[in-house]
Design a protein around this motif. Sequence first.
Motif, PDB file in Angstrom:
ATOM      1  N   PRO A 258     -11.928 -16.130 -28.120  1.00  0.00           N
ATOM      2  CA  PRO A 258     -11.490 -17.039 -27.055  1.00  0.00           C
ATOM      3  C   PRO A 258     -10.964 -18.367 -27.593  1.00  0.00           C
ATOM      4  CG  PRO A 258     -13.875 -17.022 -27.193  1.00  0.00           C
ATOM      5  CD  PRO A 258     -13.391 -15.964 -28.144  1.00  0.00           C
ATOM      6  N   ILE A 259     -10.059 -18.965 -26.836  1.00  0.00           N
ATOM      7  CA  ILE A 259      -9.634 -20.335 -27.091  1.00  0.00           C
ATOM      8  C   ILE A 259     -10.279 -21.222 -26.027  1.00  0.00           C
ATOM      9  CG2 ILE A 259      -7.465 -19.574 -28.113  1.00  0.00           C
ATOM     10  CD1 ILE A 259      -6.052 -20.468 -25.564  1.00  0.00           C
ATOM     11  N   SER A 260     -10.457 -22.491 -26.333  1.00  0.00           N
ATOM     12  CA  SER A 260     -11.140 -23.425 -25.432  1.00  0.00           C
ATOM     13  C   SER A 260     -10.117 -24.257 -24.672  1.00  0.00           C
ATOM     14  CB  SER A 260     -12.079 -24.335 -26.225  1.00  0.00           C
ATOM     15  OG  SER A 260     -11.365 -25.020 -27.227  1.00  0.00           O
ATOM     16  N   ILE A 261     -10.357 -24.435 -23.371  1.00  0.00           N
ATOM     17  CA  ILE A 261      -9.435 -25.147 -22.484  1.00  0.00           C
ATOM     18  C   ILE A 261     -10.200 -26.258 -21.772  1.00  0.00           C
ATOM     19  CG2 ILE A 261      -7.852 -24.927 -20.522  1.00  0.00           C
ATOM     20  CD1 ILE A 261      -7.634 -21.956 -21.167  1.00  0.00           C
ATOM     21  N   LEU A 262      -9.588 -27.419 -21.691  1.00  0.00           N
ATOM     22  CA  LEU A 262     -10.099 -28.541 -20.904  1.00  0.00           C
ATOM     23  C   LEU A 262      -9.127 -28.772 -19.759  1.00  0.00           C
ATOM     24  CD1 LEU A 262     -12.082 -30.905 -20.434  1.00  0.00           C
ATOM     25  CD2 LEU A 262     -10.606 -32.298 -21.926  1.00  0.00           C
ATOM     26  N   ALA A 263      -9.615 -28.631 -18.513  1.00  0.00           N
ATOM     27  CA  ALA A 263      -8.760 -28.781 -17.332  1.00  0.00           C
ATOM     28  C   ALA A 263      -9.185 -30.012 -16.551  1.00  0.00           C
ATOM     29  CB  ALA A 263      -8.854 -27.549 -16.447  1.00  0.00           C
ATOM     30  N   LYS A 275     -10.676 -20.963 -13.252  1.00  0.00           N
ATOM     31  CA  LYS A 275     -11.896 -20.373 -13.791  1.00  0.00           C
ATOM     32  C   LYS A 275     -11.799 -18.852 -13.827  1.00  0.00           C
ATOM     33  CE  LYS A 275     -15.729 -22.314 -12.695  1.00  0.00           C
ATOM     34  NZ  LYS A 275     -16.912 -22.797 -11.940  1.00  0.00           N
ATOM     35  N   LYS A 276     -11.263 -18.264 -12.764  1.00  0.00           N
ATOM     36  CA  LYS A 276     -11.114 -16.808 -12.724  1.00  0.00           C
ATOM     37  C   LYS A 276     -10.107 -16.319 -13.768  1.00  0.00           C
ATOM     38  CE  LYS A 276      -9.816 -12.959  -9.691  1.00  0.00           C
ATOM     39  NZ  LYS A 276     -10.571 -12.070 -10.563  1.00  0.00           N
ATOM     40  N   LEU A 277      -8.969 -17.006 -13.864  1.00  0.00           N
ATOM     41  CA  LEU A 277      -7.950 -16.593 -14.825  1.00  0.00           C
ATOM     42  C   LEU A 277      -8.470 -16.675 -16.259  1.00  0.00           C
ATOM     43  CD1 LEU A 277      -4.804 -18.329 -13.280  1.00  0.00           C
ATOM     44  CD2 LEU A 277      -5.265 -15.874 -13.370  1.00  0.00           C
ATOM     45  N   ALA A 278      -9.188 -17.755 -16.566  1.00  0.00           N
ATOM     46  CA  ALA A 278      -9.708 -17.925 -17.922  1.00  0.00           C
ATOM     47  C   ALA A 278     -10.801 -16.904 -18.229  1.00  0.00           C
ATOM     48  CB  ALA A 278     -10.241 -19.340 -18.097  1.00  0.00           C
ATOM     49  N   THR A 279     -11.695 -16.680 -17.277  1.00  0.00           N
ATOM     50  CA  THR A 279     -12.784 -15.722 -17.496  1.00  0.00           C
ATOM     51  C   THR A 279     -12.244 -14.318 -17.711  1.00  0.00           C
ATOM     52  OG1 THR A 279     -14.269 -17.075 -16.133  1.00  0.00           O
ATOM     53  CG2 THR A 279     -14.906 -14.775 -16.535  1.00  0.00           C
ATOM     54  N   ASP A 280     -11.280 -13.913 -16.877  1.00  0.00           N
ATOM     55  CA  ASP A 280     -10.712 -12.561 -17.008  1.00  0.00           C
ATOM     56  C   ASP A 280     -10.002 -12.368 -18.345  1.00  0.00           C
ATOM     57  OD1 ASP A 280     -11.654 -12.053 -14.493  1.00  0.00           O
ATOM     58  OD2 ASP A 280      -9.727 -12.310 -13.480  1.00  0.00           O
ATOM     59  N   ALA A 281      -9.418 -13.437 -18.887  1.00  0.00           N
ATOM     60  CA  ALA A 281      -8.668 -13.330 -20.141  1.00  0.00           C
ATOM     61  C   ALA A 281      -9.519 -13.589 -21.372  1.00  0.00           C
ATOM     62  CB  ALA A 281      -7.488 -14.306 -20.125  1.00  0.00           C
ATOM     63  N   GLY A 282     -10.797 -13.863 -21.200  1.00  0.00           N
ATOM     64  CA  GLY A 282     -11.667 -14.090 -22.346  1.00  0.00           C
ATOM     65  C   GLY A 282     -11.541 -15.473 -22.953  1.00  0.00           C
ATOM     66  N   ALA A 283     -11.125 -16.464 -22.172  1.00  0.00           N
ATOM     67  CA  ALA A 283     -11.016 -17.852 -22.648  1.00  0.00           C
ATOM     68  C   ALA A 283     -12.138 -18.687 -22.045  1.00  0.00           C
ATOM     69  CB  ALA A 283      -9.657 -18.438 -22.275  1.00  0.00           C
ATOM     70  N   SER A 284     -12.531 -19.742 -22.733  1.00  0.00           N
ATOM     71  CA  SER A 284     -13.551 -20.667 -22.223  1.00  0.00           C
ATOM     72  C   SER A 284     -12.868 -21.896 -21.631  1.00  0.00           C
ATOM     73  CB  SER A 284     -14.507 -21.078 -23.340  1.00  0.00           C
ATOM     74  OG  SER A 284     -13.811 -21.790 -24.363  1.00  0.00           O
ATOM     75  N   ILE A 285     -13.392 -22.418 -20.527  1.00  0.00           N
ATOM     76  CA  ILE A 285     -12.743 -23.530 -19.846  1.00  0.00           C
ATOM     77  C   ILE A 285     -13.800 -24.490 -19.301  1.00  0.00           C
ATOM     78  CG2 ILE A 285     -12.622 -22.284 -17.634  1.00  0.00           C
ATOM     79  CD1 ILE A 285      -9.890 -23.673 -17.196  1.00  0.00           C
ATOM     80  N   GLU A 286     -13.506 -25.767 -19.411  1.00  0.00           N
ATOM     81  CA  GLU A 286     -14.343 -26.834 -18.847  1.00  0.00           C
ATOM     82  C   GLU A 286     -13.497 -27.700 -17.927  1.00  0.00           C
ATOM     83  OE1 GLU A 286     -16.660 -29.137 -21.548  1.00  0.00           O
ATOM     84  OE2 GLU A 286     -17.207 -27.414 -22.800  1.00  0.00           O
ATOM     85  N   PHE A 287     -14.137 -28.304 -16.920  1.00  0.00           N
ATOM     86  CA  PHE A 287     -13.418 -29.112 -15.934  1.00  0.00           C
ATOM     87  C   PHE A 287     -13.993 -30.529 -15.906  1.00  0.00           C
ATOM     88  CE2 PHE A 287     -13.059 -24.738 -14.504  1.00  0.00           C
ATOM     89  CZ  PHE A 287     -11.714 -24.627 -14.186  1.00  0.00           C
ATOM     90  N   ARG A 367      -0.955 -15.446 -12.786  1.00  0.00           N
ATOM     91  CA  ARG A 367      -1.682 -14.753 -13.858  1.00  0.00           C
ATOM     92  C   ARG A 367      -0.833 -14.607 -15.112  1.00  0.00           C
ATOM     93  NH1 ARG A 367      -2.842 -10.663 -11.206  1.00  0.00           N
ATOM     94  NH2 ARG A 367      -1.238  -9.171 -11.829  1.00  0.00           N
ATOM     95  N   TYR A 368       0.443 -14.255 -14.941  1.00  0.00           N
ATOM     96  CA  TYR A 368       1.287 -14.000 -16.111  1.00  0.00           C
ATOM     97  C   TYR A 368       1.636 -15.289 -16.856  1.00  0.00           C
ATOM     98  CZ  TYR A 368       1.722  -9.413 -13.954  1.00  0.00           C
ATOM     99  OH  TYR A 368       1.448  -8.193 -13.404  1.00  0.00           O
ATOM    100  N   THR A 369       1.910 -16.358 -16.137  1.00  0.00           N
ATOM    101  CA  THR A 369       2.205 -17.622 -16.815  1.00  0.00           C
ATOM    102  C   THR A 369       0.970 -18.155 -17.540  1.00  0.00           C
ATOM    103  OG1 THR A 369       1.772 -18.767 -14.712  1.00  0.00           O
ATOM    104  CG2 THR A 369       4.061 -18.265 -15.248  1.00  0.00           C
ATOM    105  N   PHE A 370      -0.201 -17.948 -16.947  1.00  0.00           N
ATOM    106  CA  PHE A 370      -1.428 -18.393 -17.603  1.00  0.00           C
ATOM    107  C   PHE A 370      -1.688 -17.568 -18.859  1.00  0.00           C
ATOM    108  CE2 PHE A 370      -6.007 -18.559 -18.276  1.00  0.00           C
ATOM    109  CZ  PHE A 370      -6.260 -19.920 -18.180  1.00  0.00           C
ATOM    110  N   GLN A 371      -1.543 -16.250 -18.757  1.00  0.00           N
ATOM    111  CA  GLN A 371      -1.741 -15.398 -19.931  1.00  0.00           C
ATOM    112  C   GLN A 371      -0.704 -15.682 -21.007  1.00  0.00           C
ATOM    113  OE1 GLN A 371      -1.695 -11.435 -18.300  1.00  0.00           O
ATOM    114  NE2 GLN A 371      -3.812 -11.534 -17.581  1.00  0.00           N
ATOM    115  N   ASN A 372       0.513 -15.973 -20.592  1.00  0.00           N
ATOM    116  CA  ASN A 372       1.549 -16.309 -21.577  1.00  0.00           C
ATOM    117  C   ASN A 372       1.202 -17.604 -22.310  1.00  0.00           C
ATOM    118  OD1 ASN A 372       4.171 -15.827 -22.802  1.00  0.00           O
ATOM    119  ND2 ASN A 372       4.856 -17.618 -21.643  1.00  0.00           N
ATOM    120  N   MET A 373       0.599 -18.550 -21.603  1.00  0.00           N
ATOM    121  CA  MET A 373       0.150 -19.781 -22.258  1.00  0.00           C
ATOM    122  C   MET A 373      -0.911 -19.467 -23.310  1.00  0.00           C
ATOM    123  SD  MET A 373      -2.080 -22.891 -20.671  1.00  0.00           S
ATOM    124  CE  MET A 373      -3.495 -21.803 -20.731  1.00  0.00           C
TER     125      MET A 373
END
Length: 606
Positions: A258-263, A275-287, A367-373
Amino acid sequence: MIFFIVIVVLLLGAYFVWNKYNPANQKHAVYDVSDYSSSKNGSTINNSGETGTAGSDSKSADGAADTSNRVTRGFNSISAISERNGYVVRDAEPKQASPEQLRANREAENSSEYWAEVARREAAAAARADSHRGTVGIPATETGSLISYAQKEFNFEGVQNDLFAVNQLHPFGESEEEMEYQPEAPAGEWADGDKETSELKASSEQEVEKTPKNVAQVAKEKIETIKEKVFKKNDNNFNIEVTVEGVIKRNPFVLKNPISILAVSDEAEDIEQLKKLATDAGASIEFIENGIKCLEVVKGKVFDVILIPRYMPRMDGVQTIKNLNNMPMNRCYNAKVYAVISENFDEDENQLLKKGFTGILRRPFGRYTFQNMLIENSEEKNLPDDKDMINEIKAMAVQEDKLLKGGISFSAALDKFGGNLKNYRRAVCKFCKDYDKDSSELLKQLNIEDENGYMKYAREFRDKAAGLGAGYLADMFDDHVNIAKEDSLEIAAVNWRPLAQKWRDVCDCFEKWLGLYETGVLYEYPTNTNGIQLSKIDLKAMLYKATECMDAGNISSEARDILESAVDYDMPEEYRNMLYDILHNINMKKYQNVKTIMKKLIQTIS
C-alpha cells in the motif's frame, strides 16, 4: 414389311424398358468414405470390387481385356455412365472390413474428431452426387441415408451432430457457390484447417481408454484441451472471465504494497467515498479537517500522496501548497500533491499545475481516476500482475475524466450496467437522441398545467439521468417533482430554464465523449471506439466465450452480444474487419461461414 418393322420396334422398346427397370440393375450407391482418396490418383473399381489404375485393364481368364464392367472413379466417367444408363454402378453393400479396420473403428469411437471427419466426407460425397439428380445414386438432399449408413457401419449415434462441419452442407440452405471448400485430406489423414483436431487425434491414438466415452464427455474434453492450448494464461497466472454479454471480468485492483494518502476534507460524503476507494485498492488513508492541520501533520508523518481541495476556509489549497513547499520541517517534501476540484470548476486547470500541484482529482470521485492516481504513484513491482487490467484502468480513467467535467459519475453508472460498457454507450446515445422529444414533452405538460403529467415525466427523466450517472441533473428533476407536488407549476416554470440548460449541457458532454458532437452524425450507435486497447489474450477469451455460446445454440443472442462488445474496443483493423464479417454472417444466418471465419480469426491472433 411394315408389320415386321413395327414388331421389331416394339421388341426393342420392351427390351430397353425391361433393362432400365430391372431391379438387378438398380442398385443404390453406397459411398465408402475410406476409398475417396483413391479417386485422386485415378484408381478404378469393377463389379467384383477389385481396384486398378486408370488406363490399365483387368484380364479375364482367357487373357482378353475385360473393360465392360469397369467404372472409372472420376467425375467425367460418372457423368458419362449416368447419361448412358441412368444410374451409377457401385457396390450395393459395404465391403467386409478387415480385422485391422474393425479394431481401428473401435478405437475411433473415442474420438469425436474422427466422426466429424466421417460426416465431412459423407457430406462431400452427397454434394458431388447432387450433380447427378435423377440417378439412382443418393442425392445431396437425402442426407439421412448417409447418416444411417455411418451409424450402421460404425455404430455411432452422433454423426448427425457433426454433419455440418467445416465446408459441408449448410443447414439453412446455403448454395454451393457461396461456400468455401477446403481440399479433402489424403487417405488416413485429417483436414489441414484444424490444428487442434490433428493434435487431439494424435493424443487420442496414444491413449485410448477401455470404456467408450459419450459425445458430451468428448466434447467437454475437447473444449478444455483447446482452452488449455490456445487460450493459455500468461506467466502472471491471472484469470480472464467473459460474461454472456461480453463483459471481461477481472480480479479486483489491489496494490501488493500500500501507499499512504493524506486527504484534507471535512465533508462527510467526500470522506466516505475516498475511504472506500482507498480500502478497496489496498491503500492507507488519513483525513484532516483543513490546511492548517495539514501543515502540522506533515511534520511528524510521511505520506506518498496528499489531496488538498482548491477552496477551503481560512487557508485555500494554493496557499497550503505554497506553505508545504516552503516548510523546513516538512517530512512529505517528496509527496505528490493533488488538487481536489468540483464538477463546475471554471478555472484554468493548467494554472493549478503551474502552482505546484502534481495532478487534479475531480468530484464526484471516480474509481478509475483514483486507481490511475495510485498506479502513477506506485512502483511497478507493487502493482497487480495483470498488465491488461492496468492498461484498461488508464484508458478508462481518460474516459471518466471527460464525463466528470460534465458532472457525470462514469464508474457509478457503469456499475449499474453491470460493467457493460457497450450497453452504457448505447443508452447514452439514446438519451441524447431523445433530448428534443423528451424536453418538448415535459414543457408541453408544463404549458397545459398538467401537474400529474409533469410529475410523471419528470420522474421518468430523473431515473434516466440517475441511471447514466448524471446525479446533479437527476437532483434537478427531483426538485421539479417536489415543486409540482408541493408548490405549483408556476414556480416550476420559473425554474424551467436552468433545468433545460443543465439537461442540454449533460447531453453535450455525452456527445463529446461519444464523438458525436464533433462529427455531427445521427444518433444510432456510437461510431467511434471506447478508447480501450483490447489485447490479444482478451480478444481470444471473448472469442472462446462466443464459441461456447455457439456450441450451446445461442448464436444470434449471446454470441452476437460478445462479438459486438469486442468490436467496440481498439484493435488492429484486420481483426475488426473479420469481426464485422462474423456479425454480418450471423445476421444473414450463415452460421457455417461464422464458424469458418471465427476459426481463421483465432488462428490469425495466435
